[in-house]
Scaffold this motif. Structure first.
Motif, PDB file in Angstrom:
ATOM      1  N   MET A   1       0.913  -0.935   0.453  1.00 38.48           N
ATOM      2  CA  MET A   1      -0.033   0.246   0.024  1.00 38.48           C
ATOM      3  C   MET A   1       0.548   1.827  -0.141  1.00 38.48           C
ATOM      4  N   PRO A   2       1.269   1.907  -1.239  1.00 38.73           N
ATOM      5  CA  PRO A   2       1.901   2.438  -1.118  1.00 38.73           C
ATOM      6  C   PRO A   2       0.578   3.948  -0.845  1.00 38.73           C
ATOM      7  N   ILE A   3       1.594   5.552  -0.595  1.00 38.04           N
ATOM      8  CA  ILE A   3       1.373   6.228   0.009  1.00 38.04           C
ATOM      9  C   ILE A   3       1.883   7.381  -0.958  1.00 38.04           C
ATOM     10  N   ILE A   4       0.950   8.316  -1.561  1.00 38.49           N
ATOM     11  CA  ILE A   4       1.212   8.973  -3.136  1.00 38.49           C
ATOM     12  C   ILE A   4       1.930  10.578  -2.610  1.00 38.49           C
ATOM     13  N   ARG A  44      -7.933   5.297  -1.918  1.00 43.76           N
ATOM     14  CA  ARG A  44      -8.031   4.258  -2.982  1.00 43.76           C
ATOM     15  C   ARG A  44      -8.779   2.783  -2.689  1.00 43.76           C
ATOM     16  N   GLU A  45      -9.462   2.519  -3.843  1.00 43.96           N
ATOM     17  CA  GLU A  45     -10.193   1.505  -3.830  1.00 43.96           C
ATOM     18  C   GLU A  45      -8.852   0.579  -3.614  1.00 43.96           C
ATOM     19  N   ASN A  46      -7.805   0.434  -4.542  1.00 46.21           N
ATOM     20  CA  ASN A  46      -6.440  -0.498  -4.384  1.00 46.21           C
ATOM     21  C   ASN A  46      -5.911  -1.060  -3.085  1.00 46.21           C
TER      22      ASN A  46
END
Length: 76
Positions: A1-4, A44-46
């Motif tokens: 789960m990246p934090i962008i 986000r959903e992903n």
């Protein structure tokens, strides 16, 4: 789960954290008001988390032209 981290004005990606577990207080997200949280953080959903921030270029533009703060979008 990246934090962008993405610039809210120009859309440029500022950076990304790729960690399985992140404490919101480590990122300072616990300091945001409820309104700021809704405005700045997009789950986000992903599973990704997108945080709207400001890049150095847009920050410099805002410092040079303070009236830009009145606009929702100052880049054309």
């Amino acid at each position: 789960m990246p934090i962008i981290y993405q610039c809210r004005h120009c859309g440029q990606e500022i950076g990304q954290l790729n960690q399985r577990r992140v404490d919101a207080s480590m990122l300072g997200l616990d300091q945001l008001s409820a309104d700021d949280t809704r405005d700045m953080i997009d789950y986000r959903e992903n599973g990704d988390i997108k945080i709207k921030a400001i890049c150095e270029s847009c920050e410099a533009s805002l410092e040079s032209h303070p009236t830009y703060h009145e606009l929702d979008h100052f880049l054309q």
